[in-house]
Design a protein around this motif. Structure first.
Motif, mmCIF file in Angstrom:
data_model
loop_
_atom_site.group_PDB
_atom_site.id
_atom_site.type_symbol
_atom_site.label_atom_id
_atom_site.label_comp_id
_atom_site.label_asym_id
_atom_site.label_seq_id
_atom_site.Cartn_x
_atom_site.Cartn_y
_atom_site.Cartn_z
ATOM 1 N N ARG A 1 0.825 -1.203 0.000
ATOM 2 C CA ARG A 1 0.000 0.000 0.000
ATOM 3 C C ARG A 1 0.860 1.254 0.000
ATOM 4 O O ARG A 1 0.534 2.257 -0.626
ATOM 5 N N THR B 1 4.470 14.292 -4.131
ATOM 6 C CA THR B 1 3.732 15.541 -4.293
ATOM 7 C C THR B 1 3.825 16.379 -3.022
ATOM 8 O O THR B 1 4.025 17.602 -3.052
ATOM 9 N N ASP B 2 3.698 15.691 -1.850
ATOM 10 C CA ASP B 2 3.817 16.402 -0.580
ATOM 11 C C ASP B 2 5.199 17.026 -0.421
ATOM 12 O O ASP B 2 5.347 18.111 0.153
ATOM 13 N N ASP C 1 7.040 18.166 -2.775
ATOM 14 C CA ASP C 1 7.060 19.404 -3.557
ATOM 15 C C ASP C 1 6.380 20.532 -2.795
ATOM 16 O O ASP C 1 6.872 21.677 -2.770
ATOM 17 N N GLU C 2 5.236 20.197 -2.155
ATOM 18 C CA GLU C 2 4.540 21.213 -1.381
ATOM 19 C C GLU C 2 5.402 21.683 -0.204
ATOM 20 O O GLU C 2 5.425 22.880 0.121
ATOM 21 N N GLU D 1 1.281 4.819 -2.272
ATOM 22 C CA GLU D 1 1.211 6.190 -1.756
ATOM 23 C C GLU D 1 2.492 6.986 -2.020
ATOM 24 O O GLU D 1 2.585 8.151 -1.649
ATOM 25 N N ASN D 2 3.472 6.337 -2.614
ATOM 26 C CA ASN D 2 4.753 7.001 -2.848
ATOM 27 C C ASN D 2 4.606 8.247 -3.722
ATOM 28 O O ASN D 2 5.231 9.279 -3.471
ATOM 29 N N ALA D 3 3.733 8.125 -4.729
ATOM 30 C CA ALA D 3 3.528 9.266 -5.629
ATOM 31 C C ALA D 3 2.947 10.454 -4.865
ATOM 32 O O ALA D 3 3.351 11.605 -5.067
ATOM 33 N N LYS D 4 2.020 10.121 -3.942
ATOM 34 C CA LYS D 4 1.432 11.202 -3.136
ATOM 35 C C LYS D 4 2.490 11.864 -2.250
ATOM 36 O O LYS D 4 2.503 13.083 -2.079
ATOM 37 N N LEU D 5 3.398 11.053 -1.687
ATOM 38 C CA LEU D 5 4.453 11.612 -0.864
ATOM 39 C C LEU D 5 5.369 12.525 -1.672
ATOM 40 O O LEU D 5 5.829 13.558 -1.180
#
Length: 389
Positions: free
Chosen positions: A156, A166-167, A169-170, A160-164
């Protein structure tokens, strides 16, 4: 039985030799025989003595021939005594060895008891180790199950690695904002210092939750207006951020308080221009601290010269008044530590009045009006001669 036979034989042999000696002596006496030129009577005595010697020798000979013990007593007494001494020494050595053996046996028995106790302890430890092994085996099985769960979780997490990313970058963007804030801090562009009051007010006791929340909202709106005034910009549409659990705790405290509460909204940290307004809530029980005209402090001064000495006396007196009011319950300003305000004209007027006296004077401070814990404390001063004139 052997001893009785031997005695009988010795008796018979002794009797026979005695008879023979007697007969021989009688014949020698009758025939007047002589030996070695002795007289017959003396010769008979010699024969009798020889007969006794023969009896003794024959007796010892028979005893020696018939008994080994007699031979030993006659010819081996020294050797027997040496053997007895050796035997006694060996017996003493054996007794000493026996004593040592008994001591060793007692020590061995004690060591045996100690060993048995150690064995019992080792068996107890073995049982504990066996129980620990069982527990570890159960833990190992649990870890294997947890490992399987972690493998599933890893699948899982991979999703979620892609979401991390993105985070991340934020966070990079926020880091840039923080760098700008650090620059602002270094340049001294701070709107509010940590702990500085943004807004304050009083909420009465006995209100419902909705009423308390409306009161807090009103104080927060006052803080927003004060921040807009401080910034010189319109920020009335920007809310003051307060940590949720802290806000809820403040609501509960005010609702259950039997007295009015002073609410202070203070800066949670140094607020830099452009940052959101982060604050904390401070609550204090409210009550009337000073009634109008109530004496706060009074000091006796002996004016010395003019100018700076009088100003220093007034400053020292105001410091005493501030400490007295703070000790009684008026809340001081978190940054400056003051509880009241005094106009510059009032200050210098007080200095001039103090300078007008040449003798000792009593300088008194009174509350100008009823003042509660929130303050500010407004003062009314009075300068009187110590003598009362």
């Amino acid at each position: 039985m052997y001893g009785v036979t031997l005695i009988l034989v010795l008796a018979v042999v002794g009797g026979v030799i005695a008879v023979i000696g007697d007969r021989l002596g009688t014949r020698i006496g009758k025939k007047k025989l002589t030996l070695f030129g002795l007289r017959p009577r003396h010769t008979a005595v010699v024969v009798t003595i020889f007969t006794g010697v023969c009896i003794t020798m024959v007796t010892f000979g028979i005893l020696a021939a018939a008994s080994e013990n007699v031979r030993t007593a006659l010819f081996g007494m020294d050797r027997l005594n040496a053997m007895i001494a050796d035997t006694r020494a060996a017996l003493d050595a054996t007794a000493s060895a026996l004593t040592s053996a008994e001591d060793a046996k007692q020590q061995a028995d004690a060591e045996l008891v100690k060993s048995e106790e150690e064995i019992a302890g080792l068996r107890s430890e073995q049982d504990d180790l066996r129980a620990e092994s069982d527990r570890l085996s159960a833990g190992n099985r649990a870890l294997m199950m947890e490992k399987e769960g972690l493998i599933s979780l890893n699948g899982r997490l991979s999703g979620e690695n892609a979401k991390l990313l993105t985070d991340i970058d934020e966070l990079g963007v926020r880091a840039n904002v923080l760098r700008e804030n650090i620059v602002n801090l270094r340049e001294g562009n701070i709107v509010y210092q940590a702990g500085e009051i943004i807004a304050s007010g009083t909420i009465p006791a006995g209100l419902t939750r909705d009423e308390v929340e409306r009161g807090l909202e009103g104080i927060a709106q006052l803080g927003t207006r004060n921040a807009s005034t401080r910034l010189g910009e319109n920020h009335t549409d920007q809310d003051i951020w307060i940590y949720g659990p802290e806000y809820e705790s403040a609501v509960q405290t005010i609702m259950h308080s039997p007295v009015d509460m002073v609410v202070r909204i203070v800066a949670a940290g140094n607020l830099v221009r452009g940052d959101e307004i982060r604050a904390t809530i401070q609550l204090y029980p409210n009550r009337i601290i000073y009634r109008g005209g109530e004496l706060i402090a009074a000091r006796v001064y002996a004016p010395e010269g003019q100018g700076p000495a009088a100003e220093q006396a007034v400053v020292s007196f105001l410091r005493d008044v501030n400490e007295a009011a703070s000790a009684k319950g008026i809340l001081p300003d978190p940054i400056r530590g003051t509880v009241g305000v005094i106009e510059g004209a009032e200050f210098y007027g007080l200095v001039q009045e103090l300078m007008a006296h040449t003798g000792n004077v009593v300088l008194s401070a009174y509350a100008a009006a009823d003042t509660d814990a929130m303050g500010p404390l407004r003062l009314r001063f009075k300068v009187e001669s110590e003598s009362g004139s």
